[in-house]
Design an enzyme around this catalytic site. Structure first.
Site, PDB file in Angstrom:
ATOM      1  N   ARG A  16      99.026 -72.914 -31.484  1.00 51.12           N
ATOM      2  CA  ARG A  16      98.470 -73.214 -30.163  1.00 51.12           C
ATOM      3  C   ARG A  16      98.695 -72.095 -29.143  1.00 51.12           C
ATOM      4  O   ARG A  16      98.124 -72.111 -28.061  1.00 51.12           O
ATOM      5  CB  ARG A  16      99.068 -74.536 -29.637  1.00 51.12           C
ATOM      6  CG  ARG A  16      98.428 -75.762 -30.258  1.00 51.12           C
ATOM      7  CD  ARG A  16      99.231 -77.023 -29.990  1.00 51.12           C
ATOM      8  NE  ARG A  16     100.419 -77.110 -30.848  1.00 51.12           N
ATOM      9  CZ  ARG A  16     101.357 -78.051 -30.739  1.00 51.12           C
ATOM     10  NH1 ARG A  16     101.260 -78.964 -29.800  1.00 51.12           N
ATOM     11  NH2 ARG A  16     102.387 -78.057 -31.561  1.00 51.12           N
ATOM     12  N   GLY A  80     106.825 -76.950 -43.373  1.00 49.52           N
ATOM     13  CA  GLY A  80     107.381 -77.940 -42.456  1.00 49.52           C
ATOM     14  C   GLY A  80     108.855 -77.695 -42.159  1.00 49.52           C
ATOM     15  O   GLY A  80     109.507 -76.873 -42.804  1.00 49.52           O
ATOM     16  N   THR A  81     109.358 -78.435 -41.161  1.00 50.12           N
ATOM     17  CA  THR A  81     110.718 -78.180 -40.670  1.00 50.12           C
ATOM     18  C   THR A  81     111.801 -78.546 -41.697  1.00 50.12           C
ATOM     19  O   THR A  81     112.853 -77.904 -41.743  1.00 50.12           O
ATOM     20  CB  THR A  81     110.972 -78.930 -39.348  1.00 50.12           C
ATOM     21  OG1 THR A  81     110.542 -80.294 -39.501  1.00 50.12           O
ATOM     22  CG2 THR A  81     110.192 -78.298 -38.212  1.00 50.12           C
ATOM     23  N   ASN A 230     104.835 -74.699 -26.995  1.00 50.86           N
ATOM     24  CA  ASN A 230     103.801 -74.685 -28.032  1.00 50.86           C
ATOM     25  C   ASN A 230     102.523 -74.029 -27.548  1.00 50.86           C
ATOM     26  O   ASN A 230     101.640 -73.736 -28.339  1.00 50.86           O
ATOM     27  CB  ASN A 230     103.506 -76.118 -28.500  1.00 50.86           C
ATOM     28  CG  ASN A 230     104.754 -76.774 -29.091  1.00 50.86           C
ATOM     29  OD1 ASN A 230     105.315 -76.289 -30.059  1.00 50.86           O
ATOM     30  ND2 ASN A 230     105.208 -77.837 -28.470  1.00 50.86           N
ATOM     31  N   ARG A 336     111.249 -42.709  -9.653  1.00 51.53           N
ATOM     32  CA  ARG A 336     111.184 -42.682 -11.119  1.00 51.53           C
ATOM     33  C   ARG A 336     112.578 -42.382 -11.683  1.00 51.53           C
ATOM     34  O   ARG A 336     113.490 -42.067 -10.935  1.00 51.53           O
ATOM     35  CB  ARG A 336     110.116 -41.691 -11.553  1.00 51.53           C
ATOM     36  CG  ARG A 336     108.685 -42.225 -11.200  1.00 51.53           C
ATOM     37  CD  ARG A 336     107.629 -41.177 -11.303  1.00 51.53           C
ATOM     38  NE  ARG A 336     107.677 -40.524 -12.607  1.00 51.53           N
ATOM     39  CZ  ARG A 336     107.231 -39.294 -12.849  1.00 51.53           C
ATOM     40  NH1 ARG A 336     106.701 -38.576 -11.854  1.00 51.53           N
ATOM     41  NH2 ARG A 336     107.293 -38.778 -14.046  1.00 51.53           N
ATOM     42  N   ALA A 383     106.496 -33.690   6.019  1.00 53.25           N
ATOM     43  CA  ALA A 383     105.383 -34.447   5.440  1.00 53.25           C
ATOM     44  C   ALA A 383     104.582 -33.575   4.480  1.00 53.25           C
ATOM     45  O   ALA A 383     104.321 -32.409   4.753  1.00 53.25           O
ATOM     46  CB  ALA A 383     104.476 -34.958   6.553  1.00 53.25           C
ATOM     47  N   ASN A 389     106.811 -28.528 -10.020  1.00 56.08           N
ATOM     48  CA  ASN A 389     107.895 -28.417 -10.996  1.00 56.08           C
ATOM     49  C   ASN A 389     107.403 -28.175 -12.418  1.00 56.08           C
ATOM     50  O   ASN A 389     108.195 -27.939 -13.314  1.00 56.08           O
ATOM     51  CB  ASN A 389     108.761 -29.687 -10.969  1.00 56.08           C
ATOM     52  CG  ASN A 389     107.971 -30.936 -11.304  1.00 56.08           C
ATOM     53  OD1 ASN A 389     106.803 -31.055 -10.936  1.00 56.08           O
ATOM     54  ND2 ASN A 389     108.591 -31.859 -11.994  1.00 56.08           N
ATOM     55  N   SER A 408     106.190 -28.995   7.128  1.00 53.58           N
ATOM     56  CA  SER A 408     105.195 -29.876   6.506  1.00 53.58           C
ATOM     57  C   SER A 408     104.208 -29.112   5.630  1.00 53.58           C
ATOM     58  O   SER A 408     103.921 -27.941   5.875  1.00 53.58           O
ATOM     59  CB  SER A 408     104.403 -30.608   7.598  1.00 53.58           C
ATOM     60  OG  SER A 408     105.268 -31.438   8.320  1.00 53.58           O
TER      61      SER A 408
HETATM   62  C1  UD1 Z   1     109.069 -80.976 -33.970  1.00 52.54           C
HETATM   63  C2  UD1 Z   1     109.566 -82.291 -34.549  1.00 52.54           C
HETATM   64  C3  UD1 Z   1     109.320 -83.425 -33.546  1.00 52.54           C
HETATM   65  C4  UD1 Z   1     109.975 -83.057 -32.224  1.00 52.54           C
HETATM   66  C5  UD1 Z   1     109.523 -81.701 -31.730  1.00 52.54           C
HETATM   67  C6  UD1 Z   1     110.335 -81.294 -30.532  1.00 52.54           C
HETATM   68  C7  UD1 Z   1     109.147 -82.121 -36.938  1.00 52.54           C
HETATM   69  C8  UD1 Z   1     108.287 -82.497 -38.075  1.00 52.54           C
HETATM   70  N1  UD1 Z   1     108.810 -82.597 -35.757  1.00 52.54           N
HETATM   71  O1  UD1 Z   1     107.655 -81.095 -33.801  1.00 52.54           O
HETATM   72  O2  UD1 Z   1     109.876 -84.629 -34.036  1.00 52.54           O
HETATM   73  O3  UD1 Z   1     109.669 -84.068 -31.256  1.00 52.54           O
HETATM   74  O4  UD1 Z   1     109.730 -80.690 -32.745  1.00 52.54           O
HETATM   75  O5  UD1 Z   1     109.880 -80.089 -29.973  1.00 52.54           O
HETATM   76  O6  UD1 Z   1     110.155 -81.463 -37.133  1.00 52.54           O
HETATM   77  N2  UD1 Z   1     109.094 -74.254 -38.125  1.00 52.54           N
HETATM   78  C9  UD1 Z   1     109.457 -73.482 -39.213  1.00 52.54           C
HETATM   79  N3  UD1 Z   1     108.810 -73.671 -40.381  1.00 52.54           N
HETATM   80  C10 UD1 Z   1     107.839 -74.606 -40.549  1.00 52.54           C
HETATM   81  C11 UD1 Z   1     107.477 -75.391 -39.428  1.00 52.54           C
HETATM   82  C12 UD1 Z   1     108.138 -75.195 -38.233  1.00 52.54           C
HETATM   83  O7  UD1 Z   1     110.338 -72.623 -39.111  1.00 52.54           O
HETATM   84  O8  UD1 Z   1     107.329 -74.730 -41.651  1.00 52.54           O
HETATM   85  C13 UD1 Z   1     109.799 -74.041 -36.841  1.00 52.54           C
HETATM   86  C14 UD1 Z   1     108.864 -73.638 -35.709  1.00 52.54           C
HETATM   87  O9  UD1 Z   1     108.764 -72.224 -35.628  1.00 52.54           O
HETATM   88  C15 UD1 Z   1     109.576 -74.214 -34.504  1.00 52.54           C
HETATM   89  C16 UD1 Z   1     110.304 -75.436 -35.050  1.00 52.54           C
HETATM   90  O10 UD1 Z   1     110.358 -75.270 -36.461  1.00 52.54           O
HETATM   91  O11 UD1 Z   1     110.556 -73.316 -33.996  1.00 52.54           O
HETATM   92  C17 UD1 Z   1     109.554 -76.743 -34.722  1.00 52.54           C
HETATM   93  O12 UD1 Z   1     108.264 -76.671 -35.319  1.00 52.54           O
HETATM   94  P1  UD1 Z   1     106.956 -77.180 -34.567  1.00 52.54           P
HETATM   95  O13 UD1 Z   1     105.799 -76.978 -35.448  1.00 52.54           O
HETATM   96  O14 UD1 Z   1     106.913 -76.612 -33.200  1.00 52.54           O
HETATM   97  O15 UD1 Z   1     107.268 -78.742 -34.513  1.00 52.54           O
HETATM   98  P2  UD1 Z   1     106.687 -79.804 -33.516  1.00 52.54           P
HETATM   99  O16 UD1 Z   1     105.330 -80.208 -33.938  1.00 52.54           O
HETATM  100  O17 UD1 Z   1     106.859 -79.332 -32.125  1.00 52.54           O
HETATM  101 CA    CA Z   2     107.568 -77.317 -31.149  1.00 55.73          CA
END
Ligand code: UD1
Ligand code: CA
Length: 460
Positions: A16, A80-81, A230, A336, A383, A389, A408
């Site tokens: 985003r 994913g996280t 985001n 500078r 002035a 230089n 000046s």
């Molecule tokens: C996440 C949480 C959500 C929470 C929100 C708070 C999950 C699934 N959801 O959602 O519950 O309310 O944060 O801000 O965790 N990242 C990785 N690898 C990945 C995916 C993400 O390193 O595969 C990192 C991102 O760079 C970021 C963080 O994890 O720093 C969170 O990821 P993001 O995609 O922003 O999660 P949200 O959708 O905001």
């Molecule tokens: Ca986030």
């Protein structure tokens, strides 16, 4: 006390943001987002710090190359996280204690809040403790699901939540404390059966509850602390929060901010008591401002030192320079790098200094360029004076000794020296050194031709 280990998630794509720059390297209030997480982490004195990188991993890693003590886990692909945290197993598998998980895109978290989270987690012997926040607008966040006894049972992502779950106003901040012992085995049990087909770290809460483990939640005292970035709009929102905190601290310490909403002061800048900052002032880098200074509107100062009682008039740019007490600069001046304006000296409008020392009580008040110049004390630079230089190949120095007077519109063609107390006549091109107390006149003589104009017919 159990060991602390920090993991910072920074692998996501940040779709985003619509940017070629990784999200965590976007700047809020002048610093990359990830710096804030690193500063919060550092305050815990962790036994180890692992950054999970994935999308544009090399760019993020390169940006952090000069920070000591960081380890990098590469997440490829980014699933994913939950999957992200699993990538830290090689670094943490044999460790014990508390893993503190931070997000690289959540810069406003206070140290005290994180400490409260860890304290509760360790006091209760929890397997996981999640930092939550109560918000008015919960769209996009994971929701905390509690049972009738108020116990945390699960976290459901916005996209996967039922309409009833979506009414919950307690959200997941994405910041947690985990007991390392059961963590990695449990992470492997997370499935990707959800709207995004990702391995959600928040699912760990449900898994632990089914296993009968303790899961705790601590609410942040101020929901703004857990604002995640985001989008560019959110980047601007957190920047303003960071600025406001900084400005509040400055005012608390005795600095007057005429308009805090337009004043930006970097985290490493110091400002003395009774200094007045007018609107739209930017103080950056390692800048140090003394006491009782006045910085007028529209001034930008980077990596510079100002003594007490310095006045900077409107619209000046000052970089890597030193200004001694009671000196005055501007309006519309540029200093500078490596310029030094000594005590009580004046730099006036449309004056540029580069690698130049302007001695005590000296004045260069109008339309002047001084480059690679050493100007003594009580010198008057008239002035329109220009130090020539640069000869197209190399830079050459100009020396103007104490008490000299430069008329000046003179050019000082370097290398050249004007001796102590010497005068340069206005409009001179000075190519040779001027001895002390001499007068140098370096210009063509004026010739008047009487009646010359009379014979000419001029069109009306
Ligand atoms: C996440 C949480 C959500 C929470 C929100 C708070 C999950 C699934 N959801 O959602 O519950 O309310 O944060 O801000 O965790 N990242 C990785 N690898 C990945 C995916 C993400 O390193 O595969 C990192 C991102 O760079 C970021 C963080 O994890 O720093 C969170 O990821 P993001 O995609 O922003 O999660 P949200 O959708 O905001
Ligand atoms: Ca986030």
């Amino acid at each position: 006390m159990p060991d602390k280990h920090v993991v910072i998630l920074a692998g996501g794509k940040g779709t985003r943001m619509k940017s070629t720059l990784p999200k965590v390297l976007h700047r809020a209030a002048g610093r990359p987002l990830i710096d804030y997480a690193l500063a919060t982490a550092g305050a815990l004195n962790p036994a180890s710090t692992v950054i999970v990188v994935g999308h544009q991993a090399e760019t993020v890693r390169a940006a952090l190359a000069n920070r000591p003590g960081l380890q990098f886990a590469v997440q490829e692909p980014q699933l994913g996280t939950g999957h992200a945290l699993l990538q830290t197993e090689p670094f943490l598998a044999r460790r014990t204690g508390t893993l503190v998980l931070l997000s690289g895109d959540v810069p406003l978290l206070r140290k005290s809040t994180l400490e409260a989270l860890i304290r509760r987690h360790e006091d209760r012997g929890a397997a996981a403790t999640v930092l939550t926040a109560h918000v008015d607008e919960a769209d996009g966040y994971g929701r905390i699901v509690r049972n009738d006894h108020g116990e945390v049972m699960a976290i459901v992502e916005h996209r996967d939540a039922t309409p009833e779950q979506r009414t919950a106003r307690e959200i997941n901040s994405g910041i947690y404390a985990f007991d390392l012992a059961p963590l990695f085995d449990a992470l492997r049990r997370i499935e990707a059966a959800n709207a995004q087909g990702e391995y959600y770290l928040p699912d760990l809460v449900g898994i632990y509850r089914k296993d009968g483990r303790t899961v705790e939640a601590v609410a942040a005292p101020d929901a703004r602390e857990v604002l995640g970035v985001n989008s560019r709009r959110e980047l601007a929102t957190v920047s303003v929060q960071i600025r406001d905190r900084r400005n509040d601290a400055l005012m608390e310490a005795g600095v007057t901010l005429v308009d805090p909403a337009t004043t930006w002061v970097g985290p490493d800048v110091t400002v003395g008591e009774d200094t007045i900052l007018h609107p739209s002032v930017y103080l950056e880098g390692a800048t140090r401002i003394g006491e009782g200074c006045v910085i007028h509107a529209g001034v930008r100062i980077v990596d510079s030192t100002l003594g007490d009682g310095v006045v900077i008039n409107n619209y000046c740019v000052i970089r890597e320079s030193t200004i001694d007490p009671a000196a005055e600069v501007g309006p519309f001046a540029q200093l500078r790098p490596q310029s030094h304006v000594e005590e009580g000296a004046h730099v006036g409008n449309f004056v540029e200094l580069k690698k130049t020392r302007l001695g005590k009580g000296s004045k260069a008040n109008h339309l002047t360029y001084l480059g690679d110049a050493t100007v003594g004390e009580k010198v008057n630079v008239g002035a329109g004076t220009i130090t020539c230089n640069y000869d197209g190949v190399a830079k050459h120095p100009t020396v103007i000794e104490d008490g000299a007077f430069i008329g000046s519109d003179s050019q000082l063609i370097a290398p050249v020296r004007v001796g102590k107390g010497a005068y340069v006549a206005a409009g001179s091109s000075v190519t040779d050194d001027v001895p002390a107390d001499a007068l140098a006149i370096g210009r063509g003589r004026q010739v008047n031709k009487p009646g010359w104009a009379k014979g000419r017919t001029r069109k009306a």
